[in-house]
Design an enzyme around this catalytic site. Structure first.
Site, PDB file in Angstrom:
ATOM      1  N   GLU A   1       0.833  -1.198   0.000  1.00 44.86           N
ATOM      2  CA  GLU A   1       0.000   0.000   0.000  1.00 44.86           C
ATOM      3  C   GLU A   1       0.871   1.253   0.000  1.00 44.86           C
ATOM      4  O   GLU A   1       0.491   2.290  -0.549  1.00 44.86           O
ATOM      5  CB  GLU A   1      -0.941   0.003   1.208  1.00 44.86           C
ATOM      6  CG  GLU A   1      -2.077   1.011   1.078  1.00 44.86           C
ATOM      7  CD  GLU A   1      -3.135   0.862   2.155  1.00 44.86           C
ATOM      8  OE1 GLU A   1      -4.317   0.779   1.801  1.00 44.86           O
ATOM      9  OE2 GLU A   1      -2.762   0.827   3.352  1.00 44.86           O
TER      10      GLU A   1
ATOM     11  N   HIS B   1       7.029 -27.370   2.743  1.00 44.83           N
ATOM     12  CA  HIS B   1       6.308 -28.454   2.077  1.00 44.83           C
ATOM     13  C   HIS B   1       5.343 -27.908   1.036  1.00 44.83           C
ATOM     14  O   HIS B   1       4.396 -28.594   0.635  1.00 44.83           O
ATOM     15  CB  HIS B   1       5.571 -29.295   3.120  1.00 44.83           C
ATOM     16  CG  HIS B   1       6.500 -29.899   4.129  1.00 44.83           C
ATOM     17  ND1 HIS B   1       7.115 -31.125   3.942  1.00 44.83           N
ATOM     18  CD2 HIS B   1       6.972 -29.430   5.314  1.00 44.83           C
ATOM     19  CE1 HIS B   1       7.902 -31.387   4.978  1.00 44.83           C
ATOM     20  NE2 HIS B   1       7.833 -30.370   5.827  1.00 44.83           N
TER      21      HIS B   1
ATOM     22  N   LYS C   1     -12.960   2.397  -3.523  1.00 49.33           N
ATOM     23  CA  LYS C   1     -14.090   2.800  -2.671  1.00 49.33           C
ATOM     24  C   LYS C   1     -15.137   3.561  -3.483  1.00 49.33           C
ATOM     25  O   LYS C   1     -16.341   3.304  -3.376  1.00 49.33           O
ATOM     26  CB  LYS C   1     -13.598   3.696  -1.529  1.00 49.33           C
ATOM     27  CG  LYS C   1     -12.778   3.010  -0.458  1.00 49.33           C
ATOM     28  CD  LYS C   1     -12.360   4.045   0.582  1.00 49.33           C
ATOM     29  CE  LYS C   1     -11.452   3.459   1.636  1.00 49.33           C
ATOM     30  NZ  LYS C   1     -11.005   4.487   2.607  1.00 49.33           N
TER      31      LYS C   1
END
Length: 545
Positions: A351, A382, A510
């Protein structure tokens, strides 16, 4: 070309990057390499010897930092200058962990007294709740805290609380809600008793869509379970700048904690946004968290570039991103309590430095913020470690581990540490074809099969990593660790000449989300947007595909 890429130092680094020896050779020719390329500060030890770097590399990187006025930019941040130029704001999260004796000026006034006043207010509130003095509407003490926020006001408190689990008050449980998906809060509410639950709403505007929606749902649940509107003040507190909206909601003005424009969300855990942390671990431990971060601030502000831990880490990450085309960095935490740190550092770095223009608006011609990802060891060994060892992408790695465990059971920690150190060694040295072939010498495979399998077992090595150690995970060492990564992020942004403290990409999402919400609730199908968006909105309105 930008001024940065035109500079003689940048050009020298570009040429030098093609001539750095393999790390096997670097270690073979210098047995003191660890001593020369490790550094201790603020309870942390950084081993950066397993990097594709020589003394010449570091000299060039430090020269790049100096030529980019890094030291002056560090001073400007600590002095409260307006370095978030697009929003015309100072950047002073460091003031949140300052000492009471300091004086830090922002917008013409000393902000330290207000910071200390807020900490004292937090202290009184925490004491009231943890002592049982704070009662719910039926007279019962609080047992559960629900922290409602989004972004930095969610991730910081959650990850730090998770990391400091050994320091929790056993009488309290904390739950974190962020996503606007109704399932998130519904699953939490199923676990709770309204008589003993306290909600903390964290939103600077008291209007952030996700946070307000979840808080309204929490209030509806509280009222439906028997609470009255007049009881809301006993079960809801807020961290916000909008006192009027919070009091209209039903929160007592005395239980509203401040937020400031000079603190960005992803740097806010040190403020009253950290109230859930303080409730869980107590104010003494919360202050120790601040103290550890403050120690790193002092180190960053005062240590010379050549002995400055955040500077070295930032420069090395930049080295790989800009001169080796490394598109991501992996953070590997060899401690279960620290399993959330990669996600926290992901938000912090991506960000902040996911930008494509310089401060004066010029398009960059170099890579900026890398993708940050990772997980906990040994689980990753793994899974994605395979790609680290034999994949085609160069992915610098940070290994983080406490030397002492909070849960010393048998050989668990010895095995954990051996895996951590073994991975850094394997990434560095790899395995040659001859070594792989020698390992197969006594197998039943034919000579042809041995040749083939040996090729598959070759690992090029020369994969860079840092190792960060601490004696033990404590509030202080965690504070120093997080501040280290904050400042590492700053270093890169300063050299790239970008604004690490705005987030216009977040704001666009937004705005468009609010527009789509209006169209979803409209009386007619959507036909005003692009064909894909129209179709998706209308399918959602139908509720089926």
């Amino acid at each position: 070309m930008t001024l940065l890429t035109q500079s003689s130092t940048w050009q020298a680094l570009s040429a030098h990057s093609k001539n750095v020896p393999h790390m096997r050779e670097l270690f073979a020719t210098d047995t003191a390499r660890f001593n020369k390329m490790s550094l201790s500060a603020c309870g942390l030890l950084l081993d950066y010897s397993k990097n594709r770097a020589t003394a010449e590399t570091l000299d060039l990187l430090f020269a790049l930092a100096s030529n980019s006025q890094l030291e002056a930019k560090i001073k400007a941040m600590f002095a409260g200058e307006i370095i978030n130029t697009t929003e015309k704001r100072a950047v002073l999260h460091t003031a949140l962990r300052s000492t009471a004796e300091q004086s830090i000026i922002a917008e013409g006034q000393d902000i330290v007294p207000e910071v200390q006043q807020t900490l004292n207010k937090m202290q009184g509130f925490v004491s009231s709740v943890t002592s049982g003095q704070w009662k719910g509407y039926t007279g019962k003490a609080i047992t559960d805290i629900v922290s409602i926020g989004i972004g930095g006001s969610f991730l910081g408190p959650k990850i730090v609380s998770q990391a400091l689990r050994p320091y929790w008050n056993p009488e309290l449980k904390c739950h974190f809600v962020a996503n606007v998906d109704g399932t998130s809060i519904s699953e939490k509410l199923k676990l709770l008793d309204p008589e003993t639950t306290l909600f903390i709403m964290s939103s600077k505007s008291f209007g952030t869509q996700e946070t307000l929606t979840n808080t309204l749902t929490a209030r509806e649940w509280f009222l439906a379970k028997g609470g009255l509107q007049s009881d809301v003040a006993k079960h809801f507190v807020a961290v916000t700048s909008n006192v009027a909206k919070a009091t209209d909601f039903g929160i007592d003005a005395d239980n509203i904690f401040p937020m400031w424009d000079w603190v960005g969300g992803r740097y806010s855990l040190w403020s009253a946004i950290g109230l859930p942390i303080a409730l869980l671990i107590g104010m003494d431990n919360f202050r120790a968290l601040l103290s550890g971060a403050h120690q790193m601030d002092e180190h960053f502000a005062n240590a010379p570039l050549t002995e400055n831990m955040p500077v070295i880490m930032g420069l090395l990450s930049l080295w790989y991103g800009n001169f080796f085309n490394a598109q991501s960095n992996v953070v590997l935490t060899y401690d279960h309590y620290l399993r959330g740190l990669p996600a926290y550092f992901q938000q912090l770095d991506m960000e902040s430095n996911g930008k494509s223009v310089t401060l004066n608006g010029t398009a960059v011609d170099y890579s900026t913020g890398p993708v940050i990802w990772g997980g906990e060891g040994t689980n990753g060994q793994h899974a994605y470690h395979q790609l680290l060892h034999q994949g085609t992408a160069l992915i610098p790695a940070d290994f983080i581990m406490p030397l002492q465990s909070h849960n010393p059971i048998g050989e668990h920690h010895d095995q954990l540490a051996s895996n951590c150190f073994g991975q850094t060694q394997a990434l560095m040295q790899g395995r040659t074809f001859d070594e792989a072939l020698a390992e197969l010498a006594n197998s039943a495979l034919s000579a042809t099969e041995k040749q083939l399998i040996a090729k598959h077992k070759v690992m090029p090595g020369n994969k860079p990593s840092n190792t960060l150690l601490m004696d033990k995970l404590t509030p202080s060492t965690l504070g120093a660790l997080i501040a280290l990564y904050e400042h590492r992020t700053f270093v890169q942004g300063a050299i790239w000449d970008i604004n690490s403290f705005d987030q216009w990409g977040v704001e666009l999402g937004k705005d468009l989300g609010n527009d789509v919400l209006t169209r979803i609730g409209a009386s007619q199908d959507c036909d005003a947007l692009d064909a894909s968006s129209n179709a998706l909105i209308n399918l959602y309105r139908q509720g089926k595909i």
